[in-house]
Every structure is written in C-alpha cells, then in structure tokens.
Design a protein around this motif. Structure first.
Motif, PDB file in Angstrom:
ATOM      1  N   PRO A  69     -13.740  -6.626  -0.544  1.00 28.93           N
ATOM      2  CA  PRO A  69     -14.813  -5.628  -0.595  1.00 28.93           C
ATOM      3  C   PRO A  69     -15.384  -5.298   0.779  1.00 28.93           C
ATOM      4  O   PRO A  69     -16.415  -4.653   0.875  1.00 28.93           O
ATOM      5  N   VAL A  70     -14.730  -5.765   1.853  1.00 29.21           N
ATOM      6  CA  VAL A  70     -15.309  -5.675   3.191  1.00 29.21           C
ATOM      7  C   VAL A  70     -14.712  -4.532   4.004  1.00 29.21           C
ATOM      8  O   VAL A  70     -15.421  -3.748   4.625  1.00 29.21           O
ATOM      9  N   GLY A  71     -13.387  -4.416   4.019  1.00 30.74           N
ATOM     10  CA  GLY A  71     -12.729  -3.432   4.859  1.00 30.74           C
ATOM     11  C   GLY A  71     -12.739  -3.849   6.320  1.00 30.74           C
ATOM     12  O   GLY A  71     -12.985  -5.009   6.663  1.00 30.74           O
ATOM     13  N   GLY A  72     -12.493  -2.895   7.218  1.00 30.83           N
ATOM     14  CA  GLY A  72     -12.525  -3.171   8.641  1.00 30.83           C
ATOM     15  C   GLY A  72     -11.524  -4.234   9.060  1.00 30.83           C
ATOM     16  O   GLY A  72     -10.478  -4.427   8.440  1.00 30.83           O
ATOM     17  N   ALA A  73     -11.863  -4.970  10.127  1.00 28.80           N
ATOM     18  CA  ALA A  73     -10.962  -5.982  10.667  1.00 28.80           C
ATOM     19  C   ALA A  73     -10.729  -7.112   9.674  1.00 28.80           C
ATOM     20  O   ALA A  73      -9.617  -7.629   9.552  1.00 28.80           O
ATOM     21  N   THR A  74     -11.795  -7.496   8.947  1.00 30.09           N
ATOM     22  CA  THR A  74     -11.651  -8.591   7.977  1.00 30.09           C
ATOM     23  C   THR A  74     -10.710  -8.197   6.848  1.00 30.09           C
ATOM     24  O   THR A  74      -9.818  -8.967   6.463  1.00 30.09           O
ATOM     25  N   GLY A  75     -10.891  -7.005   6.306  1.00 31.23           N
ATOM     26  CA  GLY A  75     -10.004  -6.549   5.246  1.00 31.23           C
ATOM     27  C   GLY A  75      -8.567  -6.411   5.727  1.00 31.23           C
ATOM     28  O   GLY A  75      -7.619  -6.741   4.998  1.00 31.23           O
ATOM     29  N   THR A  76      -8.386  -5.933   6.955  1.00 32.05           N
ATOM     30  CA  THR A  76      -7.043  -5.794   7.520  1.00 32.05           C
ATOM     31  C   THR A  76      -6.358  -7.146   7.623  1.00 32.05           C
ATOM     32  O   THR A  76      -5.185  -7.303   7.251  1.00 32.05           O
ATOM     33  N   ARG A  77      -7.087  -8.155   8.106  1.00 27.78           N
ATOM     34  CA  ARG A  77      -6.502  -9.493   8.231  1.00 27.78           C
ATOM     35  C   ARG A  77      -6.171 -10.075   6.872  1.00 27.78           C
ATOM     36  O   ARG A  77      -5.159 -10.765   6.708  1.00 27.78           O
ATOM     37  N   ALA A  78      -7.024  -9.802   5.879  1.00 27.08           N
ATOM     38  CA  ALA A  78      -6.761 -10.309   4.528  1.00 27.08           C
ATOM     39  C   ALA A  78      -5.470  -9.711   3.970  1.00 27.08           C
ATOM     40  O   ALA A  78      -4.639 -10.424   3.390  1.00 27.08           O
ATOM     41  N   ILE A  79      -5.297  -8.409   4.140  1.00 26.69           N
ATOM     42  CA  ILE A  79      -4.090  -7.750   3.630  1.00 26.69           C
ATOM     43  C   ILE A  79      -2.849  -8.299   4.323  1.00 26.69           C
ATOM     44  O   ILE A  79      -1.795  -8.474   3.702  1.00 26.69           O
ATOM     45  N   ARG A  80      -2.970  -8.608   5.600  1.00 26.76           N
ATOM     46  CA  ARG A  80      -1.821  -9.133   6.345  1.00 26.76           C
ATOM     47  C   ARG A  80      -1.421 -10.533   5.883  1.00 26.76           C
ATOM     48  O   ARG A  80      -0.387 -11.059   6.312  1.00 26.76           O
ATOM     49  N   CYS A  81      -2.220 -11.134   5.017  1.00 31.41           N
ATOM     50  CA  CYS A  81      -1.880 -12.446   4.455  1.00 31.41           C
ATOM     51  C   CYS A  81      -1.051 -12.340   3.179  1.00 31.41           C
ATOM     52  O   CYS A  81      -0.714 -13.355   2.559  1.00 31.41           O
ATOM     53  N   LEU A  82      -0.723 -11.106   2.766  1.00 31.17           N
ATOM     54  CA  LEU A  82       0.038 -10.926   1.534  1.00 31.17           C
ATOM     55  C   LEU A  82       1.426 -11.549   1.628  1.00 31.17           C
ATOM     56  O   LEU A  82       2.135 -11.394   2.625  1.00 31.17           O
ATOM     57  N   ALA A  83       1.802 -12.216   0.541  1.00 29.17           N
ATOM     58  CA  ALA A  83       3.162 -12.730   0.417  1.00 29.17           C
ATOM     59  C   ALA A  83       4.095 -11.595   0.014  1.00 29.17           C
ATOM     60  O   ALA A  83       3.638 -10.539  -0.463  1.00 29.17           O
ATOM     61  N   PRO A  84       5.401 -11.740   0.186  1.00 31.12           N
ATOM     62  CA  PRO A  84       6.336 -10.725  -0.303  1.00 31.12           C
ATOM     63  C   PRO A  84       6.100 -10.446  -1.790  1.00 31.12           C
ATOM     64  O   PRO A  84       5.942 -11.364  -2.590  1.00 31.12           O
ATOM     65  N   GLY A  85       6.027  -9.159  -2.134  1.00 27.57           N
ATOM     66  CA  GLY A  85       5.745  -8.781  -3.511  1.00 27.57           C
ATOM     67  C   GLY A  85       4.287  -8.868  -3.887  1.00 27.57           C
ATOM     68  O   GLY A  85       3.918  -8.590  -5.032  1.00 27.57           O
ATOM     69  N   GLY A  86       3.417  -9.244  -2.933  1.00 33.13           N
ATOM     70  CA  GLY A  86       2.003  -9.430  -3.221  1.00 33.13           C
ATOM     71  C   GLY A  86       1.244  -8.121  -3.361  1.00 33.13           C
ATOM     72  O   GLY A  86       1.706  -7.061  -2.932  1.00 33.13           O
ATOM     73  N   ARG A  87       0.050  -8.215  -3.959  1.00 34.76           N
ATOM     74  CA  ARG A  87      -0.787  -7.036  -4.188  1.00 34.76           C
ATOM     75  C   ARG A  87      -2.192  -7.304  -3.659  1.00 34.76           C
ATOM     76  O   ARG A  87      -2.766  -8.369  -3.899  1.00 34.76           O
ATOM     77  N   ALA A  88      -2.737  -6.324  -2.975  1.00 35.81           N
ATOM     78  CA  ALA A  88      -4.122  -6.383  -2.499  1.00 35.81           C
ATOM     79  C   ALA A  88      -4.929  -5.293  -3.194  1.00 35.81           C
ATOM     80  O   ALA A  88      -4.446  -4.165  -3.351  1.00 35.81           O
ATOM     81  N   VAL A  89      -6.143  -5.640  -3.611  1.00 39.98           N
ATOM     82  CA  VAL A  89      -7.030  -4.677  -4.258  1.00 39.98           C
ATOM     83  C   VAL A  89      -8.291  -4.540  -3.402  1.00 39.98           C
ATOM     84  O   VAL A  89      -8.972  -5.529  -3.116  1.00 39.98           O
ATOM     85  N   LEU A  90      -8.591  -3.311  -3.003  1.00 40.55           N
ATOM     86  CA  LEU A  90      -9.781  -3.017  -2.209  1.00 40.55           C
ATOM     87  C   LEU A  90     -10.837  -2.431  -3.126  1.00 40.55           C
ATOM     88  O   LEU A  90     -10.572  -1.463  -3.835  1.00 40.55           O
TER      89      LEU A  90
END
Length: 331
Positions: free
Chosen positions: A217-238
């Motif tokens: 729910p944050v976005g910005g640099a924190t949200g970007t870093r969180a998305i970059r932690c996705l595993a192959p086939g993973g899903r991120a919800v903003l």
C-alpha cells in the motif's frame, strides 16, 4: 443535525468544518441511520484531499464506514427488516461523519450483540481488505510466503494474525525499527526495516526462492523493492499509495519468470462479487473478529466537534491504532 463538511478538497485539518445541516430523508431502498461511531481511514483523508478514486461532490461529508442504528426506512423489505437494528454502514453516497446519514439498505450489515461499537465501526475496510487479498485475490496457501509493506499498520497486523491462523508465512517491511519486536511478538515470521537489505533477508529465510505473493500500500521506492522480491511466477498486488510516489519497474524483470503486478480497490472488488460470496465474506469477518484475528486497536476517540484534532492525529505515522470519531452513545 451536526455534520462534518468540506466545501473544497484540501488538507483535512484546514478544510473540514462542523455545521448544522438538515437531516436527510431516505428514499426507496435506503435507510436513515443514527450514527454511533466512525473511524478515520487513509481513504477518508485521501477523499478529502481530492486524490482518492471516488471524487467528492462538494459540499461533501467524509466517512466510508461506521456503525449506527437504523431509525427509518424509505421502503423495501430489507429496509423494514433493518429498522431498529445496529448495523455496520458502508457509505459511498453521503458520508458517515454526521449525527444521521442515509445509506443504501444493501450496504448495511446487522452487527452481532457481542461486537463492541468500536470494533463494529471498523468492521469492513481493513478486515475485508485483509481477507480478500490473502484468501481470495492471492489465495496464499499454507506454507507460502507473503511479503507486505506498511506491516505495522492496523491492516498489516491483521495480515500477520491471518498468516498464523491460516498457516502462511509473513515477511514484513516496516518504517521504524521499534516496530520489529512488536510484530515479532504478534507472530510475524520475519520483520525488516525499509533501509535493511530486504531482498537478501527474504532469500535467506525462503531458501533463495523469494516471495510468491506481495502486497503493497506504499508505492515509491519501498513498493518497488517489494515487487523486486517476487519469485518466478509470483504476483504483487498494489492497493495504496501512502508514499505519494509511483513504483518504477523494468519490464524485463516481470517478463523473466512470468511475474505479474495488479491493482486492488476494495470497492471495485466487492461490486464484482455475487451475493453468496459477499455473505460468505461477511461471515468470515464476523468469525475472525470473534477470534481476535481481525480486531482493530483504538488509539484515541474524539467527538465530531474535535474532527480537526482527530484527522491531524490520524495522519501521524506510527500511531498505536485507529482514530475514532464517537458521534453518539450506543443504544
């Protein structure tokens, strides 16, 4: 009656006023509700600022959720059934920060007698978001890893407790280091600060796999870093933009491993669910509230006349719970 009103979007502490306004009358399919209490959620503050998905038609009254007693019906079977009952009010028409409000009868949920006014007031927005994201949208399986940002928020704590109950692991990102011990005591599997090496810590606890599920729910640099932690086939919800800044992604990162990012807005999601699914969700929330999984901490309570103080406190990061407007005594 008294109501909180703003004539133009802007900083809530500056533009909100308490006024005497005419009491509304319900139309067919609507009910008149005497309001008891309503929380101040981030969505309410964004609505007043004018940067929420639903734009105000000024003069407007904020307050998307709350609890009250149905005083009158404008007609219809459901309205007559609800008359005299204490209900949760989900209100995107008129707003709940007033002594009386009108809402669609179908957006009012009867409240069990064993649920306090304080918990009933925060019945839907955070609890429904936590359940919808973990059980329905992402369907996090037992043993799976979910990474969440803003983990020290009321919703973040609900997700941690849901993880313990449903058997999935939570990797939690917080802003302040003093929140680490608090969330660990709550049952979080791992807690890191925004300035820690998030990806390294995540890969260490997941055996190098990363997170199959991310909510941000944050976005910005924190949200970007969180998305970059996705595993192959993973899903991120903003589902929010607390930082006010956009995420930045290299499409090649998503392409490699077929990762995906999607948005979530509770109001849109709820409208797409059939009546049976909505009833199931409400039953789940009621049960989880009784178990203490989806309870909300209340940091402070204010009257309508103190709304400017209340919204100022609600905007402070790191508060110890919800700020609640106590509008009237319960029945």
């Amino acid at each position: 009656m008294k109501a909180v009103v703003f004539d133009q979007p802007g900083p809530p502490e500056d533009v909100l006023h308490v006024r005497d306004v005419p009491q509304p009358a319900p139309g067919r399919g609507e009910v008149l509700v005497r309001m008891i209490a309503s929380p101040i959620n981030p969505s309410d503050l964004m609505y007043v600022h004018g940067n929420y998905g639903l734009k105000p038609k000024c003069p407007a009254t904020p307050g998307f959720e709350g609890v009250g007693v149905v005083e009158a019906s404008g007609g219809g079977l459901l309205g007559r059934f609800l008359r005299g009952r204490r209900v949760v009010v989900m209100n995107d028409r008129r707003g709940n920060w007033s002594e009386y409000t009108v809402a669609a009868a179908r957006q009012c949920i009867p409240v069990p007698a064993d649920l306090s006014d304080e918990q009933a007031a925060s019945f839907f927005v955070n609890p429904a978001t936590a359940v919808a994201l973990t059980r329905h949208v992402l369907a996090v399986p037992p043993g799976g890893w979910l990474l969440q940002t803003a983990a020290g928020s009321a919703l973040g704590k609900m997700v941690i407790r849901l993880g313990r109950r449903d058997g999935f692991h939570t990797f939690n990102v917080v802003r302040r280091r003093e929140q680490v011990a608090e969330l660990k005591a709550l049952g979080a599997d791992e807690v890191v600060c925004e300035d820690d090496p998030i990806e390294d810590r995540l890969h260490a606890v997941t055996g190098g796999l990363g997170a199959a599920h991310v909510i941000d729910p944050v976005g910005g640099a924190t949200g970007t870093r969180a998305i970059r932690c996705l595993a192959p086939g993973g899903r991120a919800v903003l589902f929010g933009l607390l930082s006010g800044e956009s995420v930045t992604l290299d499409p090649r990162f998503l392409i490699t491993g077929s990762k995906s990012v999607q948005g979530f807005w509770l109001a849109d999601w709820a409208k797409k669910q059939g009546i049976l699914k909505k009833l199931k969700l409400i039953r789940q929330i009621r049960g989880l509230l009784r178990e203490g999984v989806l309870t909300s901490d209340i940091a402070a309570t204010h009257s309508l006349d103190e709304v400017r103080t209340a919204v100022r406190e609600a905007a402070v990061p790191g508060k110890k719970g919800k700020i609640l407007l106590r509008i009237a005594a319960g029945r």
